[in-house]
Design a protein around this motif. Sequence first.
Motif, PDB file in Angstrom:
ATOM      1  N   THR A 288       0.814  -1.293   0.061  1.00  0.00           N
ATOM      2  CA  THR A 288       0.055   0.037   0.165  1.00  0.00           C
ATOM      3  C   THR A 288       0.881   1.213  -0.087  1.00  0.00           C
ATOM      4  N   ILE A 289       0.279   2.305  -0.563  1.00  0.00           N
ATOM      5  CA  ILE A 289       0.765   3.622  -0.546  1.00  0.00           C
ATOM      6  C   ILE A 289       0.155   4.479   0.566  1.00  0.00           C
ATOM      7  N   ARG A 290       0.990   5.483   1.152  1.00  0.00           N
ATOM      8  CA  ARG A 290       0.645   6.356   2.122  1.00  0.00           C
ATOM      9  C   ARG A 290       1.390   7.595   2.331  1.00  0.00           C
ATOM     10  N   PHE A 291       0.949   8.567   2.533  1.00  0.00           N
ATOM     11  CA  PHE A 291       1.583   9.926   2.540  1.00  0.00           C
ATOM     12  C   PHE A 291       1.482  10.280   4.170  1.00  0.00           C
ATOM     13  N   VAL A 292       2.937  10.583   4.750  1.00  0.00           N
ATOM     14  CA  VAL A 292       2.957  11.057   5.943  1.00  0.00           C
ATOM     15  C   VAL A 292       3.901  12.397   6.048  1.00  0.00           C
ATOM     16  N   SER A 293       3.753  13.081   7.171  1.00  0.00           N
ATOM     17  CA  SER A 293       4.632  14.144   7.392  1.00  0.00           C
ATOM     18  C   SER A 293       6.157  13.707   7.851  1.00  0.00           C
ATOM     19  N   ALA A 294       7.062  14.615   7.953  1.00  0.00           N
ATOM     20  CA  ALA A 294       8.355  14.170   8.456  1.00  0.00           C
ATOM     21  C   ALA A 294       8.308  13.758   9.838  1.00  0.00           C
ATOM     22  N   GLU A 295       7.596  14.255  10.609  1.00  0.00           N
ATOM     23  CA  GLU A 295       7.263  14.034  12.072  1.00  0.00           C
ATOM     24  C   GLU A 295       6.935  12.727  12.231  1.00  0.00           C
ATOM     25  N   GLU A 296       5.721  12.546  11.485  1.00  0.00           N
ATOM     26  CA  GLU A 296       5.028  11.127  11.684  1.00  0.00           C
ATOM     27  C   GLU A 296       6.245  10.028  11.130  1.00  0.00           C
ATOM     28  N   ALA A 297       6.690  10.429   9.984  1.00  0.00           N
ATOM     29  CA  ALA A 297       7.821   9.466   9.713  1.00  0.00           C
ATOM     30  C   ALA A 297       8.749   9.137  10.801  1.00  0.00           C
ATOM     31  N   ALA A 298       9.323  10.145  11.332  1.00  0.00           N
ATOM     32  CA  ALA A 298      10.358   9.737  12.496  1.00  0.00           C
ATOM     33  C   ALA A 298       9.958   8.696  13.427  1.00  0.00           C
ATOM     34  N   ALA A 299       8.641   8.568  13.743  1.00  0.00           N
ATOM     35  CA  ALA A 299       8.095   7.636  14.710  1.00  0.00           C
ATOM     36  C   ALA A 299       7.856   6.328  14.094  1.00  0.00           C
ATOM     37  N   LEU A 300       8.200   6.126  12.902  1.00  0.00           N
ATOM     38  CA  LEU A 300       7.735   4.843  12.151  1.00  0.00           C
ATOM     39  C   LEU A 300       9.281   4.150  11.817  1.00  0.00           C
ATOM     40  N   PRO A 301       8.908   2.720  11.680  1.00  0.00           N
ATOM     41  CA  PRO A 301      10.105   2.009  11.446  1.00  0.00           C
ATOM     42  C   PRO A 301      10.607   1.728  10.077  1.00  0.00           C
ATOM     43  N   LEU A 302      11.084   2.946   9.495  1.00  0.00           N
ATOM     44  CA  LEU A 302      11.497   2.761   8.155  1.00  0.00           C
ATOM     45  C   LEU A 302      12.784   2.188   7.796  1.00  0.00           C
ATOM     46  N   ARG A 303      12.716   1.377   6.588  1.00  0.00           N
ATOM     47  CA  ARG A 303      14.036   0.562   6.511  1.00  0.00           C
ATOM     48  C   ARG A 303      15.283   1.338   6.410  1.00  0.00           C
ATOM     49  N   LYS A 304      14.895   2.668   5.630  1.00  0.00           N
ATOM     50  CA  LYS A 304      16.148   3.660   5.357  1.00  0.00           C
ATOM     51  C   LYS A 304      16.004   5.034   5.914  1.00  0.00           C
ATOM     52  N   GLU A 305      16.554   5.775   6.347  1.00  0.00           N
ATOM     53  CA  GLU A 305      16.539   7.122   6.703  1.00  0.00           C
ATOM     54  C   GLU A 305      16.065   7.790   5.472  1.00  0.00           C
ATOM     55  N   PRO A 306      14.980   8.655   5.503  1.00  0.00           N
ATOM     56  CA  PRO A 306      14.512   9.280   4.364  1.00  0.00           C
ATOM     57  C   PRO A 306      15.344  10.342   3.926  1.00  0.00           C
ATOM     58  N   ALA A 307      15.839  10.553   2.618  1.00  0.00           N
ATOM     59  CA  ALA A 307      16.968  11.524   2.172  1.00  0.00           C
ATOM     60  C   ALA A 307      16.417  12.915   2.124  1.00  0.00           C
ATOM     61  N   ARG A 308      15.025  13.171   2.011  1.00  0.00           N
ATOM     62  CA  ARG A 308      14.340  14.516   2.297  1.00  0.00           C
ATOM     63  C   ARG A 308      13.301  14.534   3.044  1.00  0.00           C
TER      64      ARG A 308
END
Length: 424
Positions: A166-186
């Motif tokens: 699935t696709i979803r859109f989040v803010s940078a703050e929301e993303a910071a709390a998520l277990p992303l595989r890779k640190e977002p570049a932007r």
Amino acid sequence: MTDRLYYRDPYLRTFDATVEKVEPRGDRWSVALDRTAFYPTTGGQPFDTGTLGGLLVVDVVDEEDGGITHVVQQPSVGQASDTSLAPGQRVHGEIDWPRRFDHMQQHTGQHVLSAAILKVCGARTVSFHLGAAVSTIDLERELSPAQIAAAETEANHVVWEDRPVTIRFVSAEEAAALPLRKEPARGGTLRLIDVESFDLSACGGTHVARSGAIGIIAVASWERFKGGQRLEFLCGGRALGRWRSFRDTMAASVRLLSVLPEEIPATVERMQGDAREQKRAAAALQTELARFRAGELAASAERVRLPPSPQGFGGTGRPGTTSDGEASLVLRAVDADANGLKALATAIAASPGYVVVLVSTTRPALVVVARSSDAAVSAQQIIATLTGKFGGRGGGKPELAQAGGVDAPAEEILTAARVFIVSS
Ligand SMILES: [Zn+2]
């Protein structure tokens, strides 16, 4: 800013949009739209092709300002076209679906494979490239073949479990709390791709809707690369294509060797060993044969008296040749190549008092001239005389010279050589 329709619906194949800008670019046009389903080259994934108002889209560029430029081919002269792209005009777009779907399979497969390698082996993916034939990921460190196989198995389990992507859109703050595989570049709003309960990554590419649509993930090869490792992999249709090519190659090999597929490596190894052995045996026989033929030719030599002060001979100033001014002359047409002729002539001239002229049986002919070290005769000059008379190119030293492309029957060449040696 172009509205990127593929962000929300990567399965959108056709769309309508309004032209915002048209600029000539060489013999092409740059076209900007208010919205598009065309994917521009970015993030390791190549651009989509297709048509815009019936005209071919040959490149799609991701601009710095967030816009997308479609590079469109102009219709060739005389070609009917109802399209005159102009700002404000509505235009219909159609993307090349097989190409796009292939990219979606490879790209989603990359997410799953990179996540599996991280989970199973603890190695991070540094970069990804989706190529025209194969795709690669670069890992931060090297893995063993067994580790790669374990990660590949895990990745395919995720494919077969047919998990939602699935696709979803989040803010940078929301993303910071998520277990992303890779640190977002932007920063800013991030687009996340979620392979259910397996991988969460920020990515702007196009992906399939369920992991099952990847088909299969196959690692094709690996090599050391920049202190880490580069893995080549194929997903879905590409893996099937590679399998077909392997199948055809295998079938042809099995037919040629008359063995079972699993016996091919051992069979080839055995054949290589046999070939080496045969080559050794042939070389030994050739050496023996050359010695035998040299002896035979030397025995049939004609004793000739050389002119006492032969013009053009040797240039050493020594009169004649051996102490009595005679030499043993060998003139012969031989069925051999340049190396064979040279080996034979050299073997004969190893004994004192010989002048040897050998001509191949081919036409145009190869000619090799050799002389013993005590024979004041120039092999070079004999060759120069023959090429002057019959054509061809050659050269060498006073003791050994050769020429190719001498265009005359062997008998004629040998007669001319004899006349020159005896009467010059
Ligand atoms: Zn992606």
